[in-house]
Design a protein around this motif. Structure first.
Motif, PDB file in Angstrom:
ATOM      1  N   THR A 268       2.709  -7.242   5.698  1.00 41.89           N
ATOM      2  CA  THR A 268       2.185  -6.384   4.612  1.00 41.89           C
ATOM      3  C   THR A 268       3.217  -5.199   4.593  1.00 41.89           C
TER       4      THR A 268
ATOM      5  N   SER B 298     -11.608   2.941  -3.167  1.00 41.39           N
ATOM      6  CA  SER B 298     -11.125   2.901  -1.739  1.00 41.39           C
ATOM      7  C   SER B 298     -10.176   4.234  -1.232  1.00 41.39           C
ATOM      8  N   SER B 299      -9.648   4.852  -2.255  1.00 43.18           N
ATOM      9  CA  SER B 299      -9.050   6.114  -1.976  1.00 43.18           C
ATOM     10  C   SER B 299      -9.796   7.606  -2.088  1.00 43.18           C
TER      11      SER B 299
ATOM     12  N   GLN C 248      -7.813   1.008  -5.695  1.00 45.41           N
ATOM     13  CA  GLN C 248      -7.721   2.303  -5.110  1.00 45.41           C
ATOM     14  C   GLN C 248      -8.703   3.358  -5.654  1.00 45.41           C
TER      15      GLN C 248
ATOM     16  N   LYS D  83      -4.453   7.003   0.153  1.00 40.29           N
ATOM     17  CA  LYS D  83      -4.251   5.587   0.059  1.00 40.29           C
ATOM     18  C   LYS D  83      -4.307   4.753  -1.112  1.00 40.29           C
TER      19      LYS D  83
ATOM     20  N   THR E 218       0.754  -1.012  -0.178  1.00 34.78           N
ATOM     21  CA  THR E 218      -0.145   0.053  -0.009  1.00 34.78           C
ATOM     22  C   THR E 218       0.866   1.221   0.049  1.00 34.78           C
TER      23      THR E 218
ATOM     24  N   TYR F 160       4.090  -1.397   3.605  1.00 36.09           N
ATOM     25  CA  TYR F 160       3.243  -0.004   3.497  1.00 36.09           C
ATOM     26  C   TYR F 160       4.612   1.106   3.053  1.00 36.09           C
TER      27      TYR F 160
ATOM     28  N   GLU G  69      -4.013   1.041  -2.391  1.00 37.97           N
ATOM     29  CA  GLU G  69      -4.015  -0.280  -2.249  1.00 37.97           C
ATOM     30  C   GLU G  69      -3.247  -0.897  -3.301  1.00 37.97           C
ATOM     31  N   ASN G  70      -3.658  -0.753  -4.381  1.00 43.70           N
ATOM     32  CA  ASN G  70      -3.124  -1.321  -5.885  1.00 43.70           C
ATOM     33  C   ASN G  70      -3.695  -0.624  -6.759  1.00 43.70           C
TER      34      ASN G  70
END
Length: 181
Positions: free
Chosen positions: A173, A78-79, A75, A68, A22, A175, A70-71
């Motif tokens: 994970t 979610s971003s 994203q 953010k 991420t 970051y 994530e991929n």
């Protein structure tokens, strides 16, 4: 048992080159909005594939906000500051192609995602809420371990602010952070 160990080894190697987890851009400044392009590439095997955000506008993270990624695909939903398309270059000498965020080749676990990680950003800070750039607060910043570029992982733009690029692994994970303050 040998097949299990072989499969485990393949999974480990694949995850080592999976998209760098991420990317989190934290803009702790109160006076400046971040405007930048984010990059990902293969750190091994000739630096390709090479991916850049292509919106056609830069990613904008307002003062005091966090983005953010994530991929490449997830994203977008979610971003708070999503990228709608990515420019993908598969090999040296090949033409870059623009692909929408939901293109099948950009899905998590796909060849592009599995062979790239977040690597850098070219950014320019702007006075918060305006289209006026801060001339002295900008630069190219990224992962200092990336053999494909020589960008620093820290930029001091005193007295305007500074930026830092670093990676943390927690619970398996990865970051990657770009922190602006």
């Amino acid at each position: 048992m040998k097949k299990f160990l072989l499969l485990l080894g393949i999974c480990f190697v694949s995850s080592a080159y999976a998209q760098g987890g991420t990317l989190i851009i934290q803009n702790f400044t109160t006076n400046y909005d971040f405007h930048g392009i984010i990059y990902a590439n293969n750190f091994a095997g000739g630096c390709y594939p090479f991916i850049t955000s292509k919106d056609p506008y830069p990613v904008v993270v307002p003062a005091g906000a966090t983005a953010k990624y994530e991929n490449y695909r997830d994203q977008f939903t979610s971003s708070p500051f999503p990228v709608s398309s990515w420019e993908v270059t598969l090999a040296s000498g090949s033409a870059a192609t623009t692909r929408p965020w939901n293109h099948p080749s950009l899905m998590p676990g796909g060849v592009i995602s599995n062979n790239t990680r977040w690597s850098m950003s070219k950014f320019q800070m702007y006075h918060a809420g305006t289209s006026v750039p801060e001339t002295f607060f900008n630069g190219d910043i990224g992962d200092a371990a990336n053999p494909c570029n020589s960008n620093p992982d820290f930029i001091d733009s005193s007295p305007y602010g500074s930026s830092k690029w670093f990676t943390i692994t927690s619970g398996g994970t990865v970051y990657t952070y770009l922190v602006i303050q």
